[in-house]
Enzyme design. Sequence first.
Site, PDB file in Angstrom:
ATOM      1  N   GLY A   1     -12.776   3.829  -6.733  1.00  0.00           N
ATOM      2  CA  GLY A   1     -13.012   3.476  -5.323  1.00  0.00           C
ATOM      3  C   GLY A   1     -13.178   4.741  -4.497  1.00  0.00           C
ATOM      4  O   GLY A   1     -13.663   5.770  -4.985  1.00  0.00           O
TER       5      GLY A   1
ATOM      6  N   HIS B   1       6.602  10.035   0.574  1.00  0.00           N
ATOM      7  CA  HIS B   1       5.274   9.997   1.205  1.00  0.00           C
ATOM      8  C   HIS B   1       5.214   8.736   2.058  1.00  0.00           C
ATOM      9  O   HIS B   1       4.718   7.708   1.650  1.00  0.00           O
ATOM     10  CB  HIS B   1       4.211   9.963   0.105  1.00  0.00           C
ATOM     11  CG  HIS B   1       2.810   9.977   0.619  1.00  0.00           C
ATOM     12  ND1 HIS B   1       2.355  10.887   1.541  1.00  0.00           N
ATOM     13  CD2 HIS B   1       1.748   9.190   0.324  1.00  0.00           C
ATOM     14  CE1 HIS B   1       1.074  10.657   1.787  1.00  0.00           C
ATOM     15  NE2 HIS B   1       0.687   9.633   1.068  1.00  0.00           N
TER      16      HIS B   1
ATOM     17  N   VAL C   1      -1.754   8.667  -7.624  1.00  0.00           N
ATOM     18  CA  VAL C   1      -2.204   8.744  -6.231  1.00  0.00           C
ATOM     19  C   VAL C   1      -1.968   7.395  -5.524  1.00  0.00           C
ATOM     20  O   VAL C   1      -1.780   7.326  -4.319  1.00  0.00           O
ATOM     21  CB  VAL C   1      -3.707   9.129  -6.141  1.00  0.00           C
ATOM     22  CG1 VAL C   1      -4.158   9.251  -4.692  1.00  0.00           C
ATOM     23  CG2 VAL C   1      -3.982  10.446  -6.863  1.00  0.00           C
TER      24      VAL C   1
ATOM     25  N   ARG D   1      -2.373  17.992   6.273  1.00  0.00           N
ATOM     26  CA  ARG D   1      -2.456  17.383   7.618  1.00  0.00           C
ATOM     27  C   ARG D   1      -1.689  18.220   8.624  1.00  0.00           C
ATOM     28  O   ARG D   1      -2.174  18.510   9.724  1.00  0.00           O
ATOM     29  CB  ARG D   1      -1.894  15.950   7.552  1.00  0.00           C
ATOM     30  CG  ARG D   1      -2.858  15.017   6.855  1.00  0.00           C
ATOM     31  CD  ARG D   1      -2.343  13.596   6.753  1.00  0.00           C
ATOM     32  NE  ARG D   1      -3.424  12.749   6.233  1.00  0.00           N
ATOM     33  CZ  ARG D   1      -3.237  11.665   5.495  1.00  0.00           C
ATOM     34  NH1 ARG D   1      -2.025  11.261   5.186  1.00  0.00           N
ATOM     35  NH2 ARG D   1      -4.277  10.968   5.092  1.00  0.00           N
TER      36      ARG D   1
ATOM     37  N   ASP E   1     -13.112   1.965 -13.905  1.00  0.00           N
ATOM     38  CA  ASP E   1     -12.767   0.939 -12.926  1.00  0.00           C
ATOM     39  C   ASP E   1     -12.842  -0.423 -13.588  1.00  0.00           C
ATOM     40  O   ASP E   1     -13.654  -0.636 -14.506  1.00  0.00           O
ATOM     41  CB  ASP E   1     -13.689   0.988 -11.708  1.00  0.00           C
ATOM     42  CG  ASP E   1     -13.049   0.358 -10.484  1.00  0.00           C
ATOM     43  OD1 ASP E   1     -12.578   1.100  -9.594  1.00  0.00           O
ATOM     44  OD2 ASP E   1     -12.989  -0.897 -10.413  1.00  0.00           O
TER      45      ASP E   1
ATOM     46  N   ASP F   1       0.079  15.824   2.756  1.00  0.00           N
ATOM     47  CA  ASP F   1       0.890  15.850   3.981  1.00  0.00           C
ATOM     48  C   ASP F   1       0.922  17.252   4.593  1.00  0.00           C
ATOM     49  O   ASP F   1       0.821  17.404   5.807  1.00  0.00           O
ATOM     50  CB  ASP F   1       2.316  15.356   3.684  1.00  0.00           C
ATOM     51  CG  ASP F   1       2.318  13.901   3.228  1.00  0.00           C
ATOM     52  OD1 ASP F   1       1.439  13.139   3.666  1.00  0.00           O
ATOM     53  OD2 ASP F   1       3.202  13.519   2.431  1.00  0.00           O
TER      54      ASP F   1
ATOM     55  N   ARG G   1       2.980   1.853   3.626  1.00  0.00           N
ATOM     56  CA  ARG G   1       2.636   2.028   2.211  1.00  0.00           C
ATOM     57  C   ARG G   1       3.516   1.135   1.335  1.00  0.00           C
ATOM     58  O   ARG G   1       3.077   0.644   0.303  1.00  0.00           O
ATOM     59  CB  ARG G   1       2.805   3.500   1.807  1.00  0.00           C
ATOM     60  CG  ARG G   1       1.804   4.424   2.472  1.00  0.00           C
ATOM     61  CD  ARG G   1       1.965   5.846   1.986  1.00  0.00           C
ATOM     62  NE  ARG G   1       1.021   6.759   2.629  1.00  0.00           N
ATOM     63  CZ  ARG G   1       1.263   7.441   3.746  1.00  0.00           C
ATOM     64  NH1 ARG G   1       2.429   7.323   4.347  1.00  0.00           N
ATOM     65  NH2 ARG G   1       0.356   8.246   4.252  1.00  0.00           N
TER      66      ARG G   1
ATOM     67  N   ASN H   1       0.280  -3.407  -6.120  1.00  0.00           N
ATOM     68  CA  ASN H   1      -0.075  -2.207  -6.879  1.00  0.00           C
ATOM     69  C   ASN H   1       0.841  -1.951  -8.066  1.00  0.00           C
ATOM     70  O   ASN H   1       0.429  -1.331  -9.050  1.00  0.00           O
ATOM     71  CB  ASN H   1      -0.132  -0.991  -5.944  1.00  0.00           C
ATOM     72  CG  ASN H   1      -1.390  -1.018  -5.091  1.00  0.00           C
ATOM     73  OD1 ASN H   1      -2.298  -1.811  -5.349  1.00  0.00           O
ATOM     74  ND2 ASN H   1      -1.450  -0.172  -4.084  1.00  0.00           N
TER      75      ASN H   1
HETATM   76  N1  APR Z   1      -8.027  -0.655 -13.513  1.00  0.00           N
HETATM   77  C1  APR Z   1      -9.001   0.128 -12.976  1.00  0.00           C
HETATM   78  N2  APR Z   1      -9.367   0.069 -11.669  1.00  0.00           N
HETATM   79  C2  APR Z   1      -8.744  -0.813 -10.893  1.00  0.00           C
HETATM   80  C3  APR Z   1      -7.719  -1.663 -11.364  1.00  0.00           C
HETATM   81  C4  APR Z   1      -7.356  -1.556 -12.737  1.00  0.00           C
HETATM   82  N3  APR Z   1      -6.417  -2.315 -13.298  1.00  0.00           N
HETATM   83  N4  APR Z   1      -7.287  -2.419 -10.330  1.00  0.00           N
HETATM   84  C5  APR Z   1      -8.004  -2.054  -9.245  1.00  0.00           C
HETATM   85  N5  APR Z   1      -8.880  -1.091  -9.588  1.00  0.00           N
HETATM   86  C6  APR Z   1      -9.871  -0.390  -8.745  1.00  0.00           C
HETATM   87  C7  APR Z   1     -10.613  -1.309  -7.777  1.00  0.00           C
HETATM   88  O1  APR Z   1     -11.632  -2.056  -8.458  1.00  0.00           O
HETATM   89  C8  APR Z   1     -11.178  -0.310  -6.786  1.00  0.00           C
HETATM   90  O2  APR Z   1     -12.492   0.113  -7.130  1.00  0.00           O
HETATM   91  O3  APR Z   1      -9.232   0.545  -7.869  1.00  0.00           O
HETATM   92  C9  APR Z   1     -10.208   0.884  -6.878  1.00  0.00           C
HETATM   93  C10 APR Z   1      -9.501   1.185  -5.575  1.00  0.00           C
HETATM   94  O4  APR Z   1     -10.461   1.679  -4.704  1.00  0.00           O
HETATM   95  P1  APR Z   1     -10.456   1.400  -3.121  1.00  0.00           P
HETATM   96  O5  APR Z   1     -10.261  -0.045  -2.873  1.00  0.00           O
HETATM   97  O6  APR Z   1     -11.638   2.083  -2.555  1.00  0.00           O
HETATM   98  O7  APR Z   1      -9.097   2.119  -2.639  1.00  0.00           O
HETATM   99  P2  APR Z   1      -8.907   3.681  -2.353  1.00  0.00           P
HETATM  100  O8  APR Z   1      -9.210   3.962  -0.929  1.00  0.00           O
HETATM  101  O9  APR Z   1      -9.589   4.457  -3.407  1.00  0.00           O
HETATM  102  O10 APR Z   1      -7.308   3.810  -2.522  1.00  0.00           O
HETATM  103  C11 APR Z   1      -6.704   3.615  -3.771  1.00  0.00           C
HETATM  104  O11 APR Z   1      -5.090   5.341  -3.393  1.00  0.00           O
HETATM  105  O12 APR Z   1      -4.463   6.632  -1.564  1.00  0.00           O
HETATM  106  C12 APR Z   1      -4.184   5.483  -2.315  1.00  0.00           C
HETATM  107  O13 APR Z   1      -3.204   3.978  -0.686  1.00  0.00           O
HETATM  108  C13 APR Z   1      -4.329   4.203  -1.511  1.00  0.00           C
HETATM  109  O14 APR Z   1      -3.188   2.823  -3.097  1.00  0.00           O
HETATM  110  C14 APR Z   1      -4.475   3.188  -2.607  1.00  0.00           C
HETATM  111  C15 APR Z   1      -5.239   3.958  -3.690  1.00  0.00           C
END
Ligand code: APR
Length: 309
Positions: A10, A174, A117, A150, A32, A147, A87, A94
């Site tokens: 993502g 965090h 992360v 920032r 992903d 942090d 968070r 998660n």
């Molecule tokens: N295996 C692989 N990928 C996965 C799984 C999994 N089991 N479950 C979810 N994903 C993928 C989603 O398909 C998505 O593409 O994780 C990705 C998350 O991407 P975003 O929704 O864009 O989230 P992002 O902004 O990248 O944040 C992800 O990082 O900083 C932290 O708080 C934030 O917990 C969040 C994480």
Amino acid sequence: MNKVSIIGAGQVGAATALFIARRQIADILLVDIVPGLARGKALDLSQAAPVEGYGTRIAGTDNISEIEGSTIVVVTAGVTRRPGMSRLDLLEKNASIVKGIAQDIAKYVPSAIIIMVTNPLDLLTYLVWKISGFSRQRVLGQAGILDTARFRYFVAQELGVSCQDVSAMVLGGHGDTMVPLPRYTCVSGVPITELLSAEIIAELTERTRRGGAEIVGLLKTGSASFAPGAAAAQMVEAILWDKKRILPCSAYVQGEYGIEDLYMGVPVKLGAQGVEEVLKLKLTPEELKTLRASAEVYRQGIEQLTPYL
Ligand code: APR
């Protein structure tokens, strides 16, 4: 060439890949669960290479077994906050995502170093450490570099100086209880306590604590990605090049600062073995009290992890 796998392609995963690619320090595999997503991002990043001039090989897959052979696995998979959420509100969703990933990492790359992360960072790093069965040296979380970045940015803006000349220290979880340390925050060696009033410092530390929420509030959907990605890439580089950098990271504490059996933000020495040392700063009684209060929040959070352990 070392291989670094990034689970979750993502916003944060892609940003991490970009910052690693520009450093040309490893082959990158994006993974992903959504079919095609990681391959699409990998192709897009690869097509930026002729313009940017990096030679990094970047691939994508929805098959996690392809992480085999990785030196480092960065975990960014999971859901993000919406405005008004903390968070900790992400824990339930998660934790189950990250648990499955930790099992896969232990299966396919039992000697890797894991950089977490996904939020809530400190709690999920603890979960991944438990589930993977890896040593505490090989499981750590990205939070402190973000942090402090920032905090450094806000201090630089306030003083009208380059953020490159500002170094900072932030300890603790965090989240809202993080502990920015003005005494250890300097502009070319001069502590900011000599440069800014207590009132301004209090404003900047508070803005640092809410730094992530400020961005979530502006974006409405999604959360910060560029600065978290840059921070994760810096950790990858410190490990791959055995740099022995002293950086604030979420690490397992075992009595340091009088705190036991938790992951939280502390300064660590980061090298080829992962967390090679947890450094102990001399804190004032007041700073120690704030740090322990932050730890207490995470101790309670760990109880919520019980169903996943
Ligand atoms: N295996 C692989 N990928 C996965 C799984 C999994 N089991 N479950 C979810 N994903 C993928 C989603 O398909 C998505 O593409 O994780 C990705 C998350 O991407 P975003 O929704 O864009 O989230 P992002 O902004 O990248 O944040 C992800 O990082 O900083 C932290 O708080 C934030 O917990 C969040 C994480």
